[in-house]
Design a protein around this motif. Structure first.
Motif, PDB file in Angstrom:
ATOM      1  N   MET A 163       0.835  -1.197   0.000  1.00 16.59           N
ATOM      2  CA  MET A 163       0.000   0.000   0.000  1.00 16.59           C
ATOM      3  C   MET A 163       0.868   1.245   0.000  1.00 16.59           C
ATOM      4  N   ILE A 164       0.427   2.252  -0.773  1.00 22.10           N
ATOM      5  CA  ILE A 164       1.005   3.588  -0.686  1.00 22.10           C
ATOM      6  C   ILE A 164      -0.016   4.449   0.042  1.00 22.10           C
TER       7      ILE A 164
ATOM      8  N   ALA B 259      10.233   3.123  -3.617  1.00 18.35           N
ATOM      9  CA  ALA B 259      10.678   2.668  -2.300  1.00 18.35           C
ATOM     10  C   ALA B 259      10.038   1.331  -1.943  1.00 18.35           C
ATOM     11  N   LEU B 260       8.766   1.180  -2.260  1.00 16.49           N
ATOM     12  CA  LEU B 260       8.061  -0.059  -1.960  1.00 16.49           C
ATOM     13  C   LEU B 260       8.613  -1.219  -2.781  1.00 16.49           C
ATOM     14  N   HIS B 261       8.899  -0.969  -4.049  1.00 13.51           N
ATOM     15  CA  HIS B 261       9.438  -2.012  -4.919  1.00 13.51           C
ATOM     16  C   HIS B 261      10.845  -2.422  -4.478  1.00 13.51           C
ATOM     17  N   ALA B 262      11.622  -1.442  -4.036  1.00  6.55           N
ATOM     18  CA  ALA B 262      12.968  -1.757  -3.567  1.00  6.55           C
ATOM     19  C   ALA B 262      12.924  -2.619  -2.302  1.00  6.55           C
ATOM     20  N   ALA B 263      11.960  -2.323  -1.400  1.00  5.90           N
ATOM     21  CA  ALA B 263      11.863  -3.071  -0.152  1.00  5.90           C
ATOM     22  C   ALA B 263      11.188  -4.417  -0.338  1.00  5.90           C
ATOM     23  N   ARG B 264      10.213  -4.476  -1.277  1.00  8.94           N
ATOM     24  CA  ARG B 264       9.437  -5.697  -1.495  1.00  8.94           C
ATOM     25  C   ARG B 264       9.324  -5.975  -2.991  1.00  8.94           C
ATOM     26  N   PRO B 265      10.377  -6.403  -3.633  1.00  5.80           N
ATOM     27  CA  PRO B 265      10.317  -6.639  -5.079  1.00  5.80           C
ATOM     28  C   PRO B 265       9.393  -7.781  -5.472  1.00  5.80           C
ATOM     29  N   ASP B 266       8.953  -8.585  -4.477  1.00 11.00           N
ATOM     30  CA  ASP B 266       8.067  -9.702  -4.776  1.00 11.00           C
ATOM     31  C   ASP B 266       6.584  -9.320  -4.740  1.00 11.00           C
ATOM     32  N   LEU B 267       6.279  -8.045  -4.517  1.00  7.76           N
ATOM     33  CA  LEU B 267       4.880  -7.615  -4.499  1.00  7.76           C
ATOM     34  C   LEU B 267       4.226  -7.872  -5.853  1.00  7.76           C
ATOM     35  N   THR B 268       2.961  -8.285  -5.812  1.00 16.51           N
ATOM     36  CA  THR B 268       2.223  -8.491  -7.064  1.00 16.51           C
ATOM     37  C   THR B 268       1.060  -7.516  -7.213  1.00 16.51           C
TER      38      THR B 268
ATOM     39  N   THR C 139      -7.750  -0.326   7.571  1.00 14.08           N
ATOM     40  CA  THR C 139      -8.591  -1.276   6.845  1.00 14.08           C
ATOM     41  C   THR C 139      -7.736  -2.256   6.043  1.00 14.08           C
ATOM     42  N   PHE C 140      -6.683  -1.743   5.414  1.00 18.01           N
ATOM     43  CA  PHE C 140      -5.757  -2.584   4.654  1.00 18.01           C
ATOM     44  C   PHE C 140      -5.206  -3.709   5.531  1.00 18.01           C
ATOM     45  N   LEU C 141      -4.751  -3.366   6.727  1.00 13.87           N
ATOM     46  CA  LEU C 141      -4.183  -4.363   7.626  1.00 13.87           C
ATOM     47  C   LEU C 141      -5.251  -5.318   8.156  1.00 13.87           C
ATOM     48  N   GLU C 142      -6.455  -4.807   8.395  1.00 13.59           N
ATOM     49  CA  GLU C 142      -7.542  -5.672   8.863  1.00 13.59           C
ATOM     50  C   GLU C 142      -7.885  -6.737   7.824  1.00 13.59           C
ATOM     51  N   VAL C 143      -8.021  -6.311   6.571  1.00  7.68           N
ATOM     52  CA  VAL C 143      -8.368  -7.258   5.511  1.00  7.68           C
ATOM     53  C   VAL C 143      -7.237  -8.261   5.307  1.00  7.68           C
ATOM     54  N   ALA C 144      -6.000  -7.780   5.348  1.00  8.20           N
ATOM     55  CA  ALA C 144      -4.857  -8.686   5.205  1.00  8.20           C
ATOM     56  C   ALA C 144      -4.866  -9.746   6.301  1.00  8.20           C
ATOM     57  N   GLY C 145      -5.175  -9.310   7.537  1.00  4.61           N
ATOM     58  CA  GLY C 145      -5.231 -10.262   8.644  1.00  4.61           C
ATOM     59  C   GLY C 145      -6.363 -11.264   8.494  1.00  4.61           C
ATOM     60  N   GLU C 146      -7.511 -10.806   8.014  1.00  6.37           N
ATOM     61  CA  GLU C 146      -8.665 -11.694   7.835  1.00  6.37           C
ATOM     62  C   GLU C 146      -8.380 -12.790   6.811  1.00  6.37           C
ATOM     63  N   HIS C 147      -7.512 -12.493   5.826  1.00  5.07           N
ATOM     64  CA  HIS C 147      -7.195 -13.469   4.778  1.00  5.07           C
ATOM     65  C   HIS C 147      -5.810 -14.096   4.975  1.00  5.07           C
ATOM     66  N   ALA C 148      -5.219 -13.872   6.142  1.00  9.56           N
ATOM     67  CA  ALA C 148      -3.913 -14.452   6.471  1.00  9.56           C
ATOM     68  C   ALA C 148      -2.858 -14.116   5.419  1.00  9.56           C
ATOM     69  N   LEU C 149      -2.891 -12.867   4.924  1.00 13.44           N
ATOM     70  CA  LEU C 149      -1.874 -12.442   3.963  1.00 13.44           C
ATOM     71  C   LEU C 149      -0.587 -12.110   4.708  1.00 13.44           C
ATOM     72  N   PRO C 150       0.568 -12.366   4.107  1.00 15.84           N
ATOM     73  CA  PRO C 150       1.851 -12.089   4.768  1.00 15.84           C
ATOM     74  C   PRO C 150       2.187 -10.598   4.718  1.00 15.84           C
ATOM     75  N   VAL C 151       1.348  -9.792   5.355  1.00 17.66           N
ATOM     76  CA  VAL C 151       1.446  -8.328   5.251  1.00 17.66           C
ATOM     77  C   VAL C 151       1.548  -7.743   6.653  1.00 17.66           C
TER      78      VAL C 151
END
Length: 345
Positions: free
Chosen positions: A200-201, A248-257, A215-227
């Protein structure tokens, strides 16, 4: 004939939303509050020369009596026309001109006037602007970040509609945006497309702070996303800010889809940065914006966004003003963004 003409004039005034009841005077407030009219004047104008408890008592009485200072006495030429003051944080951001257009169109239908002012994204200007503009108009509509306790001394007796600040006010009319529902819809869309590594930006937002992030973190937690918080990067509300945040996000997490952006301007900047980095959208990384600005049609691929009817938002604000001027405190109105799936997801 005179009575018929008078009746028609009254009906016309009512149709335009003009109150025809006898105006409460400063002396009426003074009599009800048990103080001098000079004390009422000081309290209403925030002169600070009276005891705070007395000032609050006077303001409470003035609000109960629906007292409004005479605009004619302040030198404005058309005391018979309802005027609405509109405060927005930024007239350059393309979100707000559409909102302002909705306010003006709805006011025009009632033959009302609108005065527009901007805080220029400077929160320290907000309260002074509320006071100065409130002294010139019959009602206020505003994107205001201060809580009621801080607003009250500056608002005084002016009817106020607060936009997109949540539902935490019992003193003013509200038009809110269900940002949480929008973010949930965007996240669910990405999850349904098979995405699990979603970033997320986010951006600083005085009117509804932290709603997107929470909300982003809540939804990620509800779906057990590695976030976690590390998957969120803060940026400025601009294309340049979105580009820098995506890098900056891509450099830190290049595996983001996939990436959820604070708004469409930020998402457009992220799309540009992705192209520079050789990241294909949506094949390598999907992208979701927020606001539904008309400019999303001009980017390639067209931006998937959470579309908000900004003109309707303005129209609803004027509806709330009409209720306040009729002597009612209306229930809050909530507008929910709709997911508009385009080419970036």
């Amino acid at each position: 004939m005179g009575n018929v003409a008078g009746q028609r004039e009254t009906e016309d005034q009512r149709a335009r939303g003009v109150r025809t009841v006898k105006r409460v005077t400063l002396r009426d407030v003074a009599l009800a509050a048990g103080v001098s009219h000079q004390t009422v004047s000081r309290a209403i104008n925030g002169k600070g020369e009276i005891d705070p408890a007395t000032q609050q008592r006077v303001l409470d009485v003035a609000k109960q009596l629906r007292y409004r200072p005479s605009r004619f006495g302040r030198g404005l030429a058309r005391p018979d026309v309802v005027s609405v003051g509109l405060i927005v944080p930024d007239v350059v951001n393309p979100f707000f001109p559409e909102f302002v257009a909705g306010v003006i169109a709805a006011a025009d239908e009632r033959d009302w006037q609108v005065l527009v002012a901007s805080t220029e994204n400077d929160r320290s200007r907000e309260l002074a602007l509320v006071r100065s503009l409130g002294q010139q108009v019959d009602a206020l509509v505003g994107y205001l970040s201060h809580p009621d306790a801080q607003l009250e001394p500056y608002v005084g007796t002016v009817p106020l509609v607060v936009v997109d600040r949540g539902l935490d006010s019992s003193n003013h009319a509200l038009v809110d945006i269900d940002t949480a529902a929008g973010i949930r819809a965007g996240m669910q869309h990405l999850i349904d497309r098979g995405h699990r590594r979603i970033g997320m930006i986010d951006c600083e937002c005085f009117s509804a702070p932290m709603v997107r992030r929470r909300t982003f973190l809540e939804v990620a937690g509800e779906h057990a996303l590695p976030v976690d918080e590390g998957w969120i990067v803060m940026g400025e509300q601009s294309p340049a800010g979105g580009a820098a945040a995506f890098e900056a996000l891509h450099a830190a997490r290049p595996d983001l889809t996939a990436v959820v952006a604070f708004n469409d301007l930020v998402a457009i900047g992220a799309l540009r940065a992705a192209r520079r980095l050789g990241v294909q959208v949506p094949d390598d990384c999907a992208l979701v914006g927020y606001d539904g600005l008309s400019v999303v049609d001009l980017v390639d691929p067209p931006l998937t966004t959470l579309h908000l009817d900004k003109r309707r938002l303005g129209e609803l604000a004027i509806h709330q003003v009409g209720q306040l001027l009729a002597g009612e405190l209306p229930p809050p109105i909530v507008l929910t963004p709709d997911l508009d799936v385009r080419g970036t997801t």
